[in-house]
Design an enzyme around this catalytic site. Sequence first.
Site, PDB file in Angstrom:
ATOM      1  CG  ASP A   8      -1.677   1.233   1.422  1.00  0.00           C
ATOM      2  OD1 ASP A   8      -2.364   1.626   0.468  1.00  0.00           O
ATOM      3  OD2 ASP A   8      -1.585   1.839   2.507  1.00  0.00           O
ATOM      4  CB  ALA A  10      -1.393   7.062   2.304  1.00  0.00           C
ATOM      5  CB  ALA A  41     -11.836  10.966   8.579  1.00  0.00           C
ATOM      6  CG  MET A  45      -7.258   4.920   5.386  1.00  0.00           C
ATOM      7  SD  MET A  45      -7.661   6.511   4.639  1.00  0.00           S
ATOM      8  CE  MET A  45      -7.802   7.572   6.085  1.00  0.00           C
ATOM      9  CE  LYS A  49      -7.890   7.160  -0.266  1.00  0.00           C
ATOM     10  NZ  LYS A  49      -7.946   6.203   0.848  1.00  0.00           N
ATOM     11  CG  HIS A  52     -12.683   6.688   2.534  1.00  0.00           C
ATOM     12  ND1 HIS A  52     -11.390   6.385   2.886  1.00  0.00           N
ATOM     13  CD2 HIS A  52     -13.243   7.210   3.660  1.00  0.00           C
ATOM     14  CE1 HIS A  52     -11.192   6.694   4.155  1.00  0.00           C
ATOM     15  NE2 HIS A  52     -12.311   7.202   4.639  1.00  0.00           N
ATOM     16  NE  ARG A 146      -5.742  -1.297  -1.149  1.00  0.00           N
ATOM     17  CZ  ARG A 146      -4.961  -0.276  -0.831  1.00  0.00           C
ATOM     18  NH1 ARG A 146      -5.437   0.715  -0.073  1.00  0.00           N
ATOM     19  NH2 ARG A 146      -3.724  -0.221  -1.260  1.00  0.00           N
ATOM     20  CG  ASP A 172      -1.960   1.847   6.399  1.00  0.00           C
ATOM     21  OD1 ASP A 172      -2.090   1.656   5.170  1.00  0.00           O
ATOM     22  OD2 ASP A 172      -2.419   2.858   6.987  1.00  0.00           O
TER      23      ASP A 172
END
Length: 614
Positions: A8, A10, A41, A45, A49, A52, A146, A172
């Site tokens: 990944d 970020a 938020a 993750m 986006k 998201h 994802r 992460d």
Amino acid sequence: MIKAVVFDWAGTMVDYGCMAPVKGFIEGFRSIGYEISDEMARKPMGIAKLDHTRAIAAMIAEPITEEQILEAYRIFEETMFADIEQYCDVLPYVIEAVAMLKRQGIHVGSTTGYTDKMMEKVIPAAARQGYTPDLCVTPDQVAKGRPYPYMMWQNLMHFNLTDPREVIKVGDTVADIEEGKAADCWTVGVIMGSSDLGLTRDEVAVLSDEELKSRKAAVRARYYQAGADYIIGDMSSLANVVADINRRLELSASHKLLTPGPLTTRSSVKRAMLTDHCTWDDEYKAITTSVMDDITHISANDSYATVLLQGSGSYAVEAMINCLVAPDEKILFLVNGEYGKRMLTIAEDSHRDYDSLVFDVTRPVELEAIEQKLKADAAIDVVIFVHCETTTGVLNPLEALAKLAKSYGKKVLVDAMSSFAAYEIDMLNLDIDALAASSNKCLEGLPGLSFVIAKKSLLEASEGNSLSHSLDLNDQYQGLYAGGGKFRFTSPTNILLALRQAIDEYGKEGGLPARRARYQKNHDVLVRGLEELGLHSLVDPEYQSYIITTFDLDGFDFADLYAILKSKGFIIYPGKLTSTPTFRLGNIGDVYPEDMEALVKAIAGQMEDLSRKG
């Protein structure tokens, strides 16, 4: 071996704490009148986006229109594009971890929840610090991001990889782990710097040891629940993960098991184990009943019943001896190998009244000697023998033995461990009272289940015979059949599901005729090929089964032969209880004549080296 690691971005490789997206989402929802928390938020993750943004909107109590969502996403993008280069710091140990992978020739791929336009800023910023992956796949390049596996598949295709178990996904977030799992790759969750931890370097620095430990434990728990294969603190541990996975891959490397069991099984049989079942469930009990019925009908009819036992074949043999022979009955054991001797040990430990005839391990038992014994000792009630003696592969004359014993009015019990489902055993017409076998021989199932097929009348009359509660066939029979397929004690559910699939495969192949023909061909190719190399079968052809064959080592060292053949993808057995050094080769399992040809070729290619070592 591991061929690629897909990271990944970020929170994993750059942007300690994954701060850039959080700021963007907070600003985006503020623009439409909603104050969202850092936790809100972060919760979705890792996914694309826009998805998201929709996921955050779904967490808000009041309805949010699609128009509002798109506006929040527009502001999110604006914020990201304005600030993203401020959040491209490469995390600790990333450069060293990537260099380690490169030294091992491992490809470095990547996936992200960022768009192509966002990555146009992130990739150059990371490169200036020394991190440049071989590939970056974004949600813009696939149908869905994802947790779908499509970005992982793009990496595999780019690197020309076909086996996902040669690929590691490192991330992460829970979404990263779900993405890797969906692609059937190894998954690694990274704690420090992660979005799930949600702390900047400065925030980490001021936490007490106890508070940091508690927060890390919470992240670990989330990764574990998501199914991560490994969880690491930071990238300094990645080298150990790669080494451990390589070790596990080497241990699980595909080998042809040319043994009498356990043996090579079809992938469909192994896959059948992947479902968990409750032993009380009616569906599972129905599967159990179908297994018992189908096993019975391979060699008998409905006047017989199959009783399953949790354990290896020896459990079934011991249960058969101690349950189906009354305490006052005398047994005659016919012995020409280790498994016949094992039955003597069972009888001795159980204080049974018995006698035995012991014969050469390379020859079948002798009918004349047996008849003389039956004539001389009228007290004998039961005759017990091994059909195919796995010690050498010698085949005993089942039909002649059964008819002889029956002509003297004796009960006949057979250890058919290695022969069941590969040789015809007509229990009804031969009036065989019972036989013992197991799942992991010619049915090509997995170890852990054995069974006894016996006359129902004999099973029902055996109450009180057993010296063991666990191995009480009568009690197990009553429980399984009266209970509609319910084991008395915990059933090996996954092994039984594999056996159900193995029996289905048996029928699919064509049943006994087809399986017998394949094993016979395996045997013929093997013996002919090794004879041409000067390696001779210990048992004369007229007595030799096509299940397992014992060969004279001809002065070679078994350990050297084993090591060489294992390196070529074959596992063999050492000889057992023979007067000269031997090795054994099984012809059963999911193996075919071309496998035997490959084995002969492998041995032929090493004969000179083996000779020098011999």
